[in-house]
Design an enzyme around this catalytic site. Structure first.
Site, PDB file in Angstrom:
ATOM      1  N   ARG A 127     -12.309  29.944  67.214  1.00 58.76           N
ATOM      2  CA  ARG A 127     -11.559  28.762  66.724  1.00 58.76           C
ATOM      3  C   ARG A 127      -9.979  29.236  66.541  1.00 58.76           C
ATOM      4  O   ARG A 127      -9.239  28.089  66.599  1.00 58.76           O
ATOM      5  CB  ARG A 127     -11.981  28.610  65.080  1.00 58.76           C
ATOM      6  CG  ARG A 127     -10.947  27.540  64.621  1.00 58.76           C
ATOM      7  CD  ARG A 127     -11.976  26.662  63.456  1.00 58.76           C
ATOM      8  NE  ARG A 127     -12.664  27.383  62.579  1.00 58.76           N
ATOM      9  CZ  ARG A 127     -12.055  28.124  61.619  1.00 58.76           C
ATOM     10  NH1 ARG A 127     -10.847  28.356  61.557  1.00 58.76           N
ATOM     11  NH2 ARG A 127     -13.033  29.035  60.759  1.00 58.76           N
TER      12      ARG A 127
ATOM     13  N   ASP B 283       3.604  11.045  74.250  1.00 48.87           N
ATOM     14  CA  ASP B 283       2.197  11.296  74.827  1.00 48.87           C
ATOM     15  C   ASP B 283       2.204  10.960  76.401  1.00 48.87           C
ATOM     16  O   ASP B 283       2.406   9.831  76.698  1.00 48.87           O
ATOM     17  CB  ASP B 283       1.218  10.093  74.055  1.00 48.87           C
ATOM     18  CG  ASP B 283      -0.223  10.241  74.531  1.00 48.87           C
ATOM     19  OD1 ASP B 283      -0.334  10.838  75.637  1.00 48.87           O
ATOM     20  OD2 ASP B 283      -1.123   9.707  73.522  1.00 48.87           O
TER      21      ASP B 283
ATOM     22  N   TYR C 111      -1.908   4.011  72.418  1.00 41.92           N
ATOM     23  CA  TYR C 111      -3.289   4.052  72.497  1.00 41.92           C
ATOM     24  C   TYR C 111      -3.987   3.539  71.298  1.00 41.92           C
ATOM     25  O   TYR C 111      -3.435   3.895  70.160  1.00 41.92           O
ATOM     26  CB  TYR C 111      -3.849   5.425  72.986  1.00 41.92           C
ATOM     27  CG  TYR C 111      -5.449   5.609  72.679  1.00 41.92           C
ATOM     28  CD1 TYR C 111      -6.154   4.731  73.564  1.00 41.92           C
ATOM     29  CD2 TYR C 111      -6.062   6.529  72.037  1.00 41.92           C
ATOM     30  CE1 TYR C 111      -7.671   5.034  73.566  1.00 41.92           C
ATOM     31  CE2 TYR C 111      -7.294   6.548  72.052  1.00 41.92           C
ATOM     32  CZ  TYR C 111      -8.189   5.916  72.780  1.00 41.92           C
ATOM     33  OH  TYR C 111      -9.557   6.239  72.639  1.00 41.92           O
TER      34      TYR C 111
ATOM     35  N   LYS D 238      -8.469  12.858  80.374  1.00 41.17           N
ATOM     36  CA  LYS D 238      -8.383  11.679  81.356  1.00 41.17           C
ATOM     37  C   LYS D 238      -7.980  12.138  82.832  1.00 41.17           C
ATOM     38  O   LYS D 238      -8.486  13.090  83.251  1.00 41.17           O
ATOM     39  CB  LYS D 238      -7.171  10.894  81.096  1.00 41.17           C
ATOM     40  CG  LYS D 238      -7.437  10.106  79.729  1.00 41.17           C
ATOM     41  CD  LYS D 238      -8.633   9.082  79.741  1.00 41.17           C
ATOM     42  CE  LYS D 238      -9.164   8.702  78.679  1.00 41.17           C
ATOM     43  NZ  LYS D 238      -9.193   9.182  77.254  1.00 41.17           N
TER      44      LYS D 238
HETATM   45  N1  PLP Z   1      -3.373   8.958  74.312  1.00 42.06           N
HETATM   46  C1  PLP Z   1      -3.849   8.138  75.341  1.00 42.06           C
HETATM   47  C2  PLP Z   1      -2.624   7.506  75.999  1.00 42.06           C
HETATM   48  C3  PLP Z   1      -5.149   7.775  75.749  1.00 42.06           C
HETATM   49  O1  PLP Z   1      -5.200   6.852  76.642  1.00 42.06           O
HETATM   50  C4  PLP Z   1      -6.064   8.404  74.868  1.00 42.06           C
HETATM   51  C5  PLP Z   1      -7.593   7.991  75.343  1.00 42.06           C
HETATM   52  O2  PLP Z   1      -7.865   6.971  76.004  1.00 42.06           O
HETATM   53  C6  PLP Z   1      -5.771   9.226  73.991  1.00 42.06           C
HETATM   54  C7  PLP Z   1      -4.539   9.525  73.666  1.00 42.06           C
HETATM   55  C8  PLP Z   1      -6.978   9.932  73.253  1.00 42.06           C
HETATM   56  O3  PLP Z   1      -7.569  10.804  74.030  1.00 42.06           O
HETATM   57  P1  PLP Z   1      -9.061  11.487  73.748  1.00 42.06           P
HETATM   58  O4  PLP Z   1     -10.111  10.238  74.316  1.00 42.06           O
HETATM   59  O5  PLP Z   1      -9.082  12.543  74.759  1.00 42.06           O
HETATM   60  O6  PLP Z   1      -9.115  11.782  72.420  1.00 42.06           O
END
Ligand code: PLP
Length: 395
Positions: free
Chosen positions: A55, A181, A109, A206
Site C-alpha cells: 500500500r 486534469d 468529468y 484512458k
Molecule cells: N478525469 C477525466 C477527464 C476522465 O475522463 C475520467 C474518466 O473518464 C476521470 C478523470 C476518472 O478516471 P477513472 O475512470 O480512471 O477513475
C-alpha cells in the site's frame, strides 16, 4: 505435518541468472522482507531504497510513475493511484479542510463534478463551478478562502478549451493552486507544469494505458510538501494501485506516443469528413477553423488537437439509436482512449442526470455524440461513420 521436501514454506531466492528479463517483472508481493530491524529503520528514514508494504509503494507502481514523471516533466516523482478518480479525490480531499472553497470548471468529468457538488459541501468545503474559458468569471468566483481551481484543458464532450494562460496568472496572483486534469490532452499535447500548473492529474485508464483493461490514476505536485502530502494521503486512504494493473499500464504506455499520433491524425480526418455529411448539424473538433476555441487550441496544444470528435446529428433519440446500431464494429461504450474507436451519447450516459433544457443549454441534444477515435484505418472509419449517419437519416 512436514511438507514434501521438508523445507520452509517460502523459497530462499530467485534462481541465479547472469542475464536479466527485458520485460519489467511483475511483483505481486504485498510485503517485502528486510534483513534486520536496523535495515528497516534505514528504509523508513530514506537512507536505503526498499519496499515494505505494497500500500505504501511497490516496484510496478514506481515504474509507471517514473514514466509519467518524465512525460510530464514533473518536478518530483508523482503517485500512481487505483483510478483517475482516486487521483482527483486525493487532491480534493487530501489538500483541503472544512471552511475552504474550491472552484471547478463547469464541464469537468461527471464524477469530478459530483464530488464538487455533493461530497465537498458535505464535508464543509464550499464549491463554485465556472466556465474555465472565462477568466473574469473565475476572478469573480474567488474568495479569501479559495484553495484551488480544478480544470480540464479540453472539456468533455463539447471540447471547449480552457484559458490556461489567463488562469495561471489569476491563480498565481491570488495564491490559489491551479490543478489540471490532463487526461484528455495527455502530456503529448499539453504539459501543465510548463504552463504554471501546481498539480497535474491523470486517468491512466484512458489514452495512456490505452487498452481498456486497466484502471489507474496519477497525481503529481510542483511543491515538494504538497507532493508528500498527496503521497501520504493516498497511502492512508488506500488508493494504492494493483501491481498487475501497473504492469499492464506500463506495457500500454510503451506505445502511447504512436497511438496518440495516429488517433489524433485520424480524428482530424474524421472531423472534416463528418462536416461534409448530410444529416450532421455541426462538428466540434478543436483542430477545425470553425471551432470556437480553435485559436486558443492552436496556441496551447502544440498542433496536437487530441483524438476526440463530437458532432450533432439532425433528429431525435430514434436517429441516435439508428446511428449507434448502424455503426458496426464500433463499440457504443462510455469510455475514451481505447485502441478501438468508441461512441458515447451524453444524453443517455454522462449527462443523463440533467434535464433536456439543461442539456440544451450545454449544446447537447439527443443527436449529440462524442467519438473517441482509435487506431482504425481512417478511410474505413469514415466509411463506417458515413453509413451510420445515413442510417440515422432514414428513420
Ligand atoms: N478525469 C477525466 C477527464 C476522465 O475522463 C475520467 C474518466 O473518464 C476521470 C478523470 C476518472 O478516471 P477513472 O475512470 O480512471 O477513475
Amino acid at each position: 505435518m512436514k511438507n514434501e521436501t521438508g523445507s520452509l514454506v517460502r523459497p530462499d531466492a530467485l534462481p541465479d541468472s547472469a542475464s536479466r528479463p527485458v520485460v519489467t517483472p511483475l511483483s505481486p508481493s504485498v510485503v517485502y522482507a528486510s534483513d534486520t530491524p536496523d535495515m528497516l529503520d534505514r528504509q523508513y528514514e530514506g537512507d536505503l531504497k526498499g519496499y515494505t508494504y505494497a500500500r505504501e509503494g511497490h516496484p510496478n507502481a514506481d515504474v509507471v510513475a517514473k514514466r509519467l514523471d518524465r512525460m510530464e516533466q514533473a518536478p518530483h516523482s508523482g503517485v500512481v493511484t487505483s483510478s483517475g478518480m482516486a487521483a482527483v479525490s486525493a487532491v480534493l480531499l487530501g489538500l483541503t479542510k472544512a471552511g475552504d472553497h474550491v472552484i471547478g470548471g463547469n464541464q469537468l468529468y461527471g464524477r469530478s463534478l459530483r464530488m464538487m457538488t455533493e461530497d465537498l459541501p458535505r464535508l464543509g468545503i464550499s464549491t463554485t463551478l465556472v466556465d474555465p474559458g472565462n477568466v473574469e468569471a473565475m476572478r469573480a468566483a474567488l474568495r479569501p478562502e479559495t484553495r484551488m481551481i480544478l480544470i480540464e484543458v479540453v472539456s468533455n464532450p463539447t471540447l471547449q478549451v480552457a484559458d490556461v494562460a489567463g488562469l495561471e496568472v489569476l491563480a498565481r496572483e491570488n495564491n490559489v493552486l491551479l490543478v489540471v486534469d490532463n487526461t484528455f490532452t495527455t502530456p503529448r499535447a499539453f504539459q501543465p507544469f510548463a504552463h504554471g500548473a501546481d498539480i497535474v492529474i491523470h486517468s491512466i485508464t484512458k489514452l495512456l494505458a490505452g487498452h481498456s483493461d486497466v484502471m489507474l490514476g496519477y497525481v503529481a505536485a510542483r511543491d515538494q510538501r504538497l507532493n508528500d502530502l498527496l503521497r501520504v494521503f493516498t497511502v492512508t486512504a488506500g488508493m494504492n494501485p494493483s501491481p498487475f494493473d501497473c504492469w499492464l499500464a506500463e506495457r500500454g504506455m510503451l506505445s502511447f506516443d504512436l497511438r496518440f499520433e495516429r488517433a489524433q491524425a485520424t480524428a482530424a480526418i474524421l472531423a472534416d469528413h463528418l462536416a461534409t455529411l448530410k444529416g450532421v448539424r455541426r462538428v466540434l473538433y478543436p483542430g477545425r477553423c470553425d471551432h470556437p476555441d480553435h485559436a486558443r487550441a492552436g496556441t496551447l496544444l502544440k498542433g496536437q488537437f487530441c483524438n476526440m470528435v463530437s458532432f450533432e446529428l439532425e433528429g431525435d433519440r430514434s436517429a441516435a439509436n439508428a446511428f449507434a446500431r448502424a455503426a458496426e464494429g464500433l463499440n457504443f461504450a462510455p469510455t475514451l482512449g481505447d485502441v478501438g474507436t468508441t461512441l458515447s451519447h451524453p444524453a443517455s450516459s454522462s449527462h443523463r442526470a440533467l434535464t433536456p433544457d439543461q442539456r440544451k443549454a450545454l449544446g447537447m441534444s439527443e443527436g449529440f455524440f462524442r467519438i473517441s477515435v482509435g487506431l482504425e484505418d481512417p478511410d474505413t472509419l469514415c466509411a463506417v461513420i458515413a453509413r451510420a449517419v445515413a442510417a440515422a437519416m432514414d428513420v
